[in-house]
Design a protein around this motif. Structure first.
Motif, PDB file in Angstrom:
ATOM      1  N   ILE A 133       0.845  -1.200   0.000  1.00 35.78           N
ATOM      2  CA  ILE A 133       0.000   0.000   0.000  1.00 35.78           C
ATOM      3  C   ILE A 133       0.881   1.251   0.000  1.00 35.78           C
ATOM      4  CG2 ILE A 133      -1.607   1.364   1.420  1.00 35.78           C
ATOM      5  CD1 ILE A 133      -2.795  -1.390   2.340  1.00 35.78           C
ATOM      6  N   ALA A 134       1.950   1.225   0.808  1.00 35.84           N
ATOM      7  CA  ALA A 134       2.868   2.373   0.880  1.00 35.84           C
ATOM      8  C   ALA A 134       3.462   2.653  -0.498  1.00 35.84           C
ATOM      9  CB  ALA A 134       3.980   2.091   1.894  1.00 35.84           C
ATOM     10  N   LEU A 135       3.900   1.606  -1.177  1.00 29.26           N
ATOM     11  CA  LEU A 135       4.537   1.770  -2.485  1.00 29.26           C
ATOM     12  C   LEU A 135       3.511   2.164  -3.553  1.00 29.26           C
ATOM     13  CD1 LEU A 135       7.036   1.663  -4.232  1.00 29.26           C
ATOM     14  CD2 LEU A 135       6.788  -0.811  -4.398  1.00 29.26           C
ATOM     15  N   GLY A 136       2.369   1.486  -3.545  1.00 28.72           N
ATOM     16  CA  GLY A 136       1.345   1.777  -4.560  1.00 28.72           C
ATOM     17  C   GLY A 136       0.838   3.208  -4.473  1.00 28.72           C
ATOM     18  N   SER A 137       0.560   3.657  -3.249  1.00 28.63           N
ATOM     19  CA  SER A 137       0.040   5.024  -3.109  1.00 28.63           C
ATOM     20  C   SER A 137       1.116   6.042  -3.483  1.00 28.63           C
ATOM     21  CB  SER A 137      -0.514   5.267  -1.704  1.00 28.63           C
ATOM     22  OG  SER A 137       0.393   4.858  -0.714  1.00 28.63           O
ATOM     23  N   ALA A 138       2.378   5.732  -3.181  1.00 29.23           N
ATOM     24  CA  ALA A 138       3.473   6.636  -3.585  1.00 29.23           C
ATOM     25  C   ALA A 138       3.549   6.713  -5.110  1.00 29.23           C
ATOM     26  CB  ALA A 138       4.806   6.148  -3.015  1.00 29.23           C
ATOM     27  N   ARG A 139       3.370   5.588  -5.778  1.00 26.76           N
ATOM     28  CA  ARG A 139       3.411   5.585  -7.255  1.00 26.76           C
ATOM     29  C   ARG A 139       2.255   6.398  -7.832  1.00 26.76           C
ATOM     30  NH1 ARG A 139       4.920  -0.795  -7.674  1.00 26.76           N
ATOM     31  NH2 ARG A 139       7.169  -0.562  -7.824  1.00 26.76           N
ATOM     32  N   GLY A 140       1.081   6.256  -7.234  1.00 23.10           N
ATOM     33  CA  GLY A 140      -0.080   7.018  -7.710  1.00 23.10           C
ATOM     34  C   GLY A 140       0.145   8.513  -7.578  1.00 23.10           C
ATOM     35  N   LEU A 141       0.645   8.946  -6.413  1.00 22.93           N
ATOM     36  CA  LEU A 141       0.893  10.375  -6.187  1.00 22.93           C
ATOM     37  C   LEU A 141       1.999  10.892  -7.100  1.00 22.93           C
ATOM     38  CD1 LEU A 141       0.618  10.448  -2.303  1.00 22.93           C
ATOM     39  CD2 LEU A 141      -0.935  11.584  -3.915  1.00 22.93           C
ATOM     40  N   SER A 142       3.022  10.073  -7.291  1.00 22.29           N
ATOM     41  CA  SER A 142       4.122  10.463  -8.165  1.00 22.29           C
ATOM     42  C   SER A 142       3.597  10.693  -9.590  1.00 22.29           C
ATOM     43  CB  SER A 142       5.198   9.370  -8.158  1.00 22.29           C
ATOM     44  OG  SER A 142       6.167   9.637  -9.125  1.00 22.29           O
ATOM     45  N   TYR A 143       2.662   9.852 -10.019  1.00 23.70           N
ATOM     46  CA  TYR A 143       2.071  10.013 -11.355  1.00 23.70           C
ATOM     47  C   TYR A 143       1.316  11.350 -11.449  1.00 23.70           C
ATOM     48  CZ  TYR A 143      -0.448   9.004 -15.659  1.00 23.70           C
ATOM     49  OH  TYR A 143      -0.940   9.074 -16.935  1.00 23.70           O
ATOM     50  N   LEU A 144       0.547  11.685 -10.405  1.00 20.83           N
ATOM     51  CA  LEU A 144      -0.198  12.950 -10.410  1.00 20.83           C
ATOM     52  C   LEU A 144       0.748  14.140 -10.525  1.00 20.83           C
ATOM     53  CD1 LEU A 144      -2.887  12.470  -7.587  1.00 20.83           C
ATOM     54  CD2 LEU A 144      -3.245  12.412 -10.061  1.00 20.83           C
ATOM     55  N   HIS A 145       1.879  14.068  -9.809  1.00 15.55           N
ATOM     56  CA  HIS A 145       2.804  15.203  -9.763  1.00 15.55           C
ATOM     57  C   HIS A 145       3.655  15.319 -11.028  1.00 15.55           C
ATOM     58  CE1 HIS A 145       2.828  15.232  -5.044  1.00 15.55           C
ATOM     59  NE2 HIS A 145       1.681  15.607  -5.568  1.00 15.55           N
ATOM     60  N   ASP A 146       4.082  14.174 -11.557  1.00 10.47           N
ATOM     61  CA  ASP A 146       5.100  14.212 -12.620  1.00 10.47           C
ATOM     62  C   ASP A 146       4.606  13.827 -14.003  1.00 10.47           C
ATOM     63  OD1 ASP A 146       6.988  14.978 -10.756  1.00 10.47           O
ATOM     64  OD2 ASP A 146       7.545  12.921 -10.272  1.00 10.47           O
ATOM     65  N   HIS A 147       3.434  13.202 -14.094  1.00  7.77           N
ATOM     66  CA  HIS A 147       3.004  12.719 -15.411  1.00  7.77           C
ATOM     67  C   HIS A 147       1.677  13.304 -15.863  1.00  7.77           C
ATOM     68  CE1 HIS A 147       6.328   9.893 -15.618  1.00  7.77           C
ATOM     69  NE2 HIS A 147       6.105   9.671 -14.337  1.00  7.77           N
ATOM     70  N   CYS A 148       1.122  14.215 -15.065  1.00  5.55           N
ATOM     71  CA  CYS A 148      -0.107  14.873 -15.500  1.00  5.55           C
ATOM     72  C   CYS A 148       0.241  16.291 -15.932  1.00  5.55           C
ATOM     73  CB  CYS A 148      -1.124  14.917 -14.359  1.00  5.55           C
ATOM     74  SG  CYS A 148      -1.736  13.279 -13.943  1.00  5.55           S
ATOM     75  N   ASP A 149      -0.376  16.725 -17.000  1.00  3.29           N
ATOM     76  CA  ASP A 149      -0.091  18.063 -17.498  1.00  3.29           C
ATOM     77  C   ASP A 149      -1.430  18.787 -17.686  1.00  3.29           C
ATOM     78  OD1 ASP A 149       1.137  20.253 -18.492  1.00  3.29           O
ATOM     79  OD2 ASP A 149       1.332  19.476 -20.546  1.00  3.29           O
ATOM     80  N   PRO A 150      -1.775  19.793 -16.873  1.00  2.00           N
ATOM     81  CA  PRO A 150      -0.975  20.307 -15.751  1.00  2.00           C
ATOM     82  C   PRO A 150      -0.952  19.314 -14.590  1.00  2.00           C
ATOM     83  CG  PRO A 150      -3.135  21.335 -15.780  1.00  2.00           C
ATOM     84  CD  PRO A 150      -3.057  20.485 -17.006  1.00  2.00           C
ATOM     85  N   LYS A 151       0.076  19.456 -13.746  1.00  2.00           N
ATOM     86  CA  LYS A 151       0.201  18.511 -12.634  1.00  2.00           C
ATOM     87  C   LYS A 151      -1.002  18.650 -11.701  1.00  2.00           C
ATOM     88  CE  LYS A 151       4.032  20.043 -10.813  1.00  2.00           C
ATOM     89  NZ  LYS A 151       5.216  20.169 -10.008  1.00  2.00           N
ATOM     90  N   ILE A 152      -1.361  17.539 -11.083  1.00  2.00           N
ATOM     91  CA  ILE A 152      -2.491  17.545 -10.150  1.00  2.00           C
ATOM     92  C   ILE A 152      -1.940  17.434  -8.731  1.00  2.00           C
ATOM     93  CG2 ILE A 152      -4.508  16.242  -9.349  1.00  2.00           C
ATOM     94  CD1 ILE A 152      -4.994  15.398 -12.254  1.00  2.00           C
ATOM     95  N   ILE A 153      -2.293  18.414  -7.892  1.00  3.06           N
ATOM     96  CA  ILE A 153      -1.921  18.341  -6.483  1.00  3.06           C
ATOM     97  C   ILE A 153      -3.148  17.843  -5.729  1.00  3.06           C
ATOM     98  CG2 ILE A 153      -1.242  19.707  -4.466  1.00  3.06           C
ATOM     99  CD1 ILE A 153       0.233  21.541  -6.559  1.00  3.06           C
ATOM    100  N   HIS A 154      -2.973  16.816  -4.930  1.00  5.32           N
ATOM    101  CA  HIS A 154      -4.110  16.176  -4.278  1.00  5.32           C
ATOM    102  C   HIS A 154      -4.753  17.073  -3.227  1.00  5.32           C
ATOM    103  CE1 HIS A 154      -6.557  13.426  -2.023  1.00  5.32           C
ATOM    104  NE2 HIS A 154      -6.301  12.447  -2.872  1.00  5.32           N
ATOM    105  N   ARG A 155      -3.919  17.584  -2.320  1.00  9.03           N
ATOM    106  CA  ARG A 155      -4.323  18.494  -1.246  1.00  9.03           C
ATOM    107  C   ARG A 155      -5.018  17.849  -0.058  1.00  9.03           C
ATOM    108  NH1 ARG A 155      -6.488  23.536  -4.800  1.00  9.03           N
ATOM    109  NH2 ARG A 155      -7.261  24.365  -2.840  1.00  9.03           N
ATOM    110  N   ASP A 156      -5.287  16.548  -0.095  1.00 11.66           N
ATOM    111  CA  ASP A 156      -5.839  15.909   1.103  1.00 11.66           C
ATOM    112  C   ASP A 156      -5.414  14.439   1.152  1.00 11.66           C
ATOM    113  OD1 ASP A 156      -7.167  15.731   3.508  1.00 11.66           O
ATOM    114  OD2 ASP A 156      -9.177  15.697   2.657  1.00 11.66           O
TER     115      ASP A 156
END
Length: 352
Positions: A133-156
């Motif tokens: 879970i730790a690794l999977g959620s980190a990968r998901g957040l990393s995708y939002l920050h680095d692979h979305c244009d514009p980047k998506i910040i979760h905020r919660d």
């Protein structure tokens, strides 16, 4: 019929549902179908006409004239973020009075509910699953920050927003919603979105969020995974109103007493060195200076076993300096001695 008029083909994979379909699916938004309530509205379990189970999020917000196009644009942005560790948006519904988002139903609920509200018959999340879970959620957040244009910040980022599919894979939900709900605020918003205990200090003081505020929330979520406690309750676990949660965790790490931190439900079925490395990552992510926190892509690498030792050594050196400033010159020598106990032999024998 032209493709663009066919709601099934609308926005690639995204379907525009009618309100009627979603009313039928949820038994008229019946209370017994409520899966959860959050800052953005209620979530209902539903069954579509084709038999598939969905979670329908009914957004609570006052209507603003002309918001429809903006809503649809934001929804399209959210739907473009496709990754196995991100909750996929299946569709939406927009009427003059309603805004609804439709997601696949997640069979195993949220990490928060699994850690704290499980039925006695349900086994606790085992250590291996928590690491995944730790690794999977980190990968998901990393995708939002680095692979979305514009980047998506979760905020919660918190355990309640990390969902679990039928294989207990982590699926990050509720991303993009903070922006979606703020679209009608053309002025600078002063309302800080987020959850007590997970909010980075710079966000509380300035109301500005960045990817580094997500990193902070992720670090606190790691501590929740390790301890099984709510971030807010963790401070009580430290048994001292004056002790900041993170200082308490640092102390336990330094004294090699991590067993008092680990969730009792695990009944000692965990790997000490893995707990230690996850605690180290959590402390790196929750540093008060956002510039010093790693990026989520670096967190993924550290969890995969690359670069944590070096990063941790740097952190410890900086910590010694911080202690010097706080304690004055008379206390530093014992601190440095203590810290070398934690370093592995190869680190100690490295070039001075």
């Amino acid at each position: 019929m032209a493709a663009e008029e066919d709601p099934e083909v609308h926005l690639g994979q995204l379907k525009r549902f009618s309100l009627r379909e979603l009313q039928v699916a949820t038994d008229g938004f019946c209370n017994k179908n409520i899966l959860g309530r959050g800052g953005f509205g209620k979530v209902y379990k539903g069954r579509l006409a084709d038999g598939s189970l969905v979670a329908v999020k009914r957004l609570k917000e006052e209507r603003t004239p002309g918001g429809e196009l903006q809503f649809q644009t934001e929804v399209e942005m959210i739907s473009m973020a496709v990754h196995r560790n991100l909750l996929r948006l299946r569709g939406f519904c927009m009427t003059p009075t309603e805004r609804l988002l439709v997601y696949p139903y997640m069979a195993n609920g949220s990490v928060a509910s699994r850690l704290r509200d499980r039925a006695p018959a349900e086994p606790p999340l085992d250590w291996q699953t928590r690491r995944r879970i730790a690794l999977g959620s980190a990968r998901g957040l990393s995708y939002l920050h680095d692979h979305c244009d514009p980047k998506i910040i979760h905020r919660d980022v918190k355990a309640a927003n990390i969902l679990l599919d039928e294989d207990f894979e982590a699926v990050v939900g509720d991303f993009g919603l903070a922006k979606l709900m703020d679209y009608k605020d053309t002025h600078v918003t002063t309302a800080v979105r987020g959850t007590i205990g997970h909010i980075a200090p710079e966000y509380l003081s300035t109301g500005k969020s960045s990817e580094k505020t997500d990193v902070f929330g992720y670090g606190i979520t790691l501590l929740e995974l390790i301890t099984g406690q709510r971030a807010f309750d963790l401070a009580c676990l430290a048994n001292d109103d004056d002790v900041m949660l993170l200082d308490w965790v640092k102390g336990l790490l330094k004294e090699k007493k991590l067993e008092s931190l680990v969730d009792q439900d695990l009944e000692h079925n965990y790997v000490d060195v893995e707990v230690e490395s996850l605690v180290q990552v959590a402390l790196l992510c929750t540093q008060s200076n956002p510039m010093e926190r790693p990026k989520m892509s670096e967190v993924v690498r550290m969890l995969e076993g690359d670069g944590l030792a070096e990063r941790w050594e740097e952190w410890q050196k900086a910590e010694v300096v911080r202690q010097e400033v706080e304690l004055g010159p008379h206390r530093t020598s014992e601190w440095i001695l203590d810290l070398t106990d934690n370093l592995h032999a190869e680190q100690l024998s490295g070039p001075r």
